[in-house]
Design an enzyme around this catalytic site. Structure first.
Site, PDB file in Angstrom:
ATOM      1  N   ALA A  62     -14.363 -30.732   3.404  1.00  0.00           N
ATOM      2  CA  ALA A  62     -14.741 -29.422   2.869  1.00  0.00           C
ATOM      3  C   ALA A  62     -16.234 -29.212   3.086  1.00  0.00           C
ATOM      4  O   ALA A  62     -16.966 -30.137   3.423  1.00  0.00           O
ATOM      5  CB  ALA A  62     -14.403 -29.369   1.382  1.00  0.00           C
ATOM      6  N   GLY A 101     -10.706 -32.648   2.991  1.00  0.00           N
ATOM      7  CA  GLY A 101      -9.946 -31.421   3.201  1.00  0.00           C
ATOM      8  C   GLY A 101      -9.272 -31.392   4.559  1.00  0.00           C
ATOM      9  O   GLY A 101      -8.199 -30.798   4.717  1.00  0.00           O
ATOM     10  N   GLU A 104      -6.134 -33.179   4.165  1.00  0.00           N
ATOM     11  CA  GLU A 104      -5.195 -32.357   3.386  1.00  0.00           C
ATOM     12  C   GLU A 104      -4.596 -31.238   4.236  1.00  0.00           C
ATOM     13  O   GLU A 104      -3.423 -30.892   4.077  1.00  0.00           O
ATOM     14  CB  GLU A 104      -5.908 -31.806   2.149  1.00  0.00           C
ATOM     15  CG  GLU A 104      -6.157 -32.911   1.122  1.00  0.00           C
ATOM     16  CD  GLU A 104      -7.019 -32.484  -0.050  1.00  0.00           C
ATOM     17  OE1 GLU A 104      -6.608 -32.677  -1.197  1.00  0.00           O
ATOM     18  OE2 GLU A 104      -8.125 -31.946   0.180  1.00  0.00           O
TER      19      GLU A 104
END
Length: 674
Positions: A62, A101, A104
């Site tokens: 992220a 992220g 993910e």
């Protein structure tokens, strides 16, 4: 040009992110991915989707700079659900690293194709957080609970090969044919139904797995909030529906996000990057070429320093005065490499490659072709000045001359040469082949390109470098002095070594002042005259209590070097108390913190005011990487901010310390160091 673009390859839509340097999942990237998914959904000619990245890596996490800003839609949890909900198969094409992220996003894709060199991981724990976009829920469902615990609570990435074995990667692509292979894979699965959605999978785990994992890693996780929360989240949600599990994950994420520990760990993440910036040195300065390094001294420090360069593929010429000392030093380096190979961290070929770059010699004349020469001899100004005087006549023009001194005046050392601009301090920490910190000491006449070259070189040898000005002990050791002095005074006033050490260990330090003294050697800096006993340390040294190496120091040690309180040391301390007439009182844990840790903050404020450190966060980096300050407390200056500078000042004044003007001024204004 848009950060995210799409490219149609017949019936496969390739969504491409190009957000250098690491394709962080900032708002513009998330919006681009959402637009790409909508484009695929609205086009009946598209049968499958591939998500890939330009540049050196897949999404490496992220954008953590967004954490303190207002949220921008779509948020990552919503985006990954959108990817998974696609009614057309979505394939992640992974190269470089798929971290945080990025992992993910990959987990939300229906399939994952990776090059063999790729790494996949969820390192949020290293920022004091847990995966906040379904990572604690999808990963156990895809790769099993045990691997999920390892990856999330420890935060270390795994190879693409290991990920494939675990079912986290569906296929390995060619290193040079990732896009073609991923598109071909997408075509192969285009008509397969039902789509494999991670959130819909069920997972079973032996309930004992969680407690066993906690116990196995208790030492590593001591003091940290995030690993415990991650384990709890996975354990509590493993048998629940994804929708409930992801809500528990979100609650855990927000709890950690709002806590002091994550703020501290994020502070250090940015502080480490800031430390490499030198205020008055331009980024584009021409660096000196360092292709060969010389090291003077083959002892513990010289050997450790040499290993850093050998491991980075840089040839080293190492010099000693006696053949037996040289042979011993080279043998120790080889043994260290062999031990690392036995643990599987490097191959035997890599051992031979590193040792093959080493040239041992008894002649300083052999340093004439080196681009950087590091002196690692006995900590004596006379000895160091003699070495640098000789180097001045041997080293080629433009060679950087560095001293590994821990305390001494780099300006005085530089003055023993005709080229003070080439002289710099490079203070490695012991063991030098393990410890990450490098204090780069800038002399008054050190040339800017010398400083910039050493800072750049530190990254090549995998060190975290911080610039320090010339003063006794630089940043780290200078701040250590008041701590050690107060620890000794506390003994005289009624504390025991184990009480002082216990407070420091409970605070999160790897060891306390007296444990550290025993490990390093109580005799370091001792005057070597057993008849001259002026301090507790003199008395210990006179009785051969030099620390762990002698089986006795401030503590007694058994064969396994396990410490126990020493009745003899208690007698010595009591004897000194009586002789000194020091007033005894009951010493609380809080007093120990105020007198040993608040005083460090006070010294740090003086270092800042004198310009010996560029910024407060540099001081924090020194203490995290050089002395084992707990990262979840963010370093001494960040910790002082969390305690409150007013509280620090009051604690110092209560014990009669002179408060640094900068500290007092910031406290009065309600300011912070960071």
């Amino acid at each position: 040009m848009s950060i995210v673009t799409t490219e149609r390859q017949d019936d496969v839509l390739v969504i491409i992110s190009n957000n250098p340097p690491v394709n962080a999942l900032g708002a513009a990237v998330r919006q681009g991915l959402q637009a790409g998914l909508e484009e695929a959904k609205g086009d009946d000619g598209i049968k499958a989707v591939v998500i890939r990245c330009e540049g050196r890596t897949f999404f490496a996490g992220a954008d953590i700079t967004e954490f303190t800003k207002p949220p921008v839609e779509p948020l990552l949890p919503a985006l990954v659900d959108m990817i998974e909900a696609s009614d057309k198969p979505v394939v992640a094409a992974i190269h470089g690293t798929a971290l945080g992220g990025g992992c993910e996003v990959a987990l939300a894709c229906h399939y994952r194709v990776a090059v063999p060199s790729a790494k996949i991981g969820l390192p949020e724990v290293k920022l004091g957080l847990l995966p906040g976009a379904g990572g604690t829920q999808r990963l156990p469902r895809v790769a099993g609970v045990e691997l999920a615990l390892e990856m999330t609570a420890k935060g270390d990435p795994i190879s693409a090969g290991k990920a494939k074995e675990a079912g986290l990667v569906d296929a390995l692509a060619g290193e040079d044919s990732l896009v073609a292979d991923a598109v071909a894979f997408a075509r192969d699965v285009a008509d397969k139904r039902p789509l494999p959605r991670a959130s819909e999978k069920s997972v079973a785990a032996d309930p004992g797995v969680f407690q066993a994992f906690r116990e196995k890693n208790a030492k590593r996780f001591r003091g940290f909030d995030a690993p415990a929360e991650i384990i709890d989240v996975i354990e509590e949600t493993i048998s629940k529906p994804y929708s409930e599990g992801v809500q528990r994950e979100r609650n855990g994420f927000m709890k950690l996000m709002m806590g002091t520990q994550s703020a501290a760990q994020r502070h250090i993440f940015f502080a480490e990057r800031k430390a490499s910036k030198i205020d008055d040195v331009p980024d584009d300065i021409q660096l000196r070429d360092v292709k060969k390094v010389g090291v003077i001294g083959a002892g513990t420090m010289g050997g450790g320093i040499s290993m850093n360069f050998l491991s980075a593929g840089i040839p080293v010429t190492i010099v000693e005065m006696q053949q037996d000392a040289l042979d011993r030093g080279v043998a120790t380096m080889r043994k260290n490499y062999e031990n690392t190979a036995k643990k599987g961290r490097i191959t035997q070929d890599q051992v031979e490659q590193a040792m093959g770059l080493l040239t041992p010699t008894l002649s300083m004349e052999d340093l004439g072709d080196c681009d950087l020469i590091i002196e690692a001899v006995y900590e004596s100004m006379d000895v160091k000045k003699d070495v640098f005087g000789k180097l001045d006549t041997i080293a080629k023009p433009g060679a950087i001359l560095a001293s590994n001194t821990s305390y001494l005046d780099v300006n005085e050392i530089a003055a023993s040469t005709s080229r003070p601009g080439d002289v710099v301090g490079m203070h490695f920490f012991s063991p030098a082949n393990v410890m990450k910190l490098l204090e780069v000491v800038r002399g008054d006449k050190t040339d800017k390109d010398v400083l910039a070259t050493v800072m750049a070189l530190s990254k090549k040898i995998r060190k975290v470098a911080v610039v320090a000005g010339v003063c006794y002990g630089f940043i780290g050791n200078r701040m250590l002095i008041p701590r050690q002095l107060e620890a000794q005074k506390l003994l005289m006033e009624g504390a025991t070594p184990s009480q002082v050490d216990k407070v420091h260990v409970e605070f999160g330090m790897p060891m306390g002042p007296f444990q550290m003294s025993d490990l390093a050697g109580v005799d370091i800096g001792w005057h070597r005259d057993p008849s001259r006993i002026e301090s507790i340390r003199d008395a210990l040294c006179a009785e051969d209590r030099w620390g762990q190496k002698k089986g006795a120091g401030f503590y007694d040690y058994d064969e396994k070097r396990q410490p126990s309180p020493s009745p003899r040391v208690a007698e010595i301390i009591e004897d000194f108390r009586k002789k000194s007439g020091a007033e005894q009182h009951e010493i609380t844990d809080q007093e120990i913190i105020e007198r040993t840790l608040y005083t460090m903050v006070n010294e740090g404020a003086k270092i800042l005011a004198e310009g010996k450190a560029q910024r407060a966060s540099d001081i924090d980096v020194v203490w995290i990487y050089g002395y084992g300050w707990p990262v979840y407390r963010g370093g001494p200056m960040f910790w002082a901010d969390t305690v409150g500078l007013k509280t620090i000042v009051e604690g110092l004044e209560k014990h009669g310390f002179d408060v640094a003007p900068l500290l007092k001024e910031k406290a009065e204004k309600g300011e912070r160091f960071n």
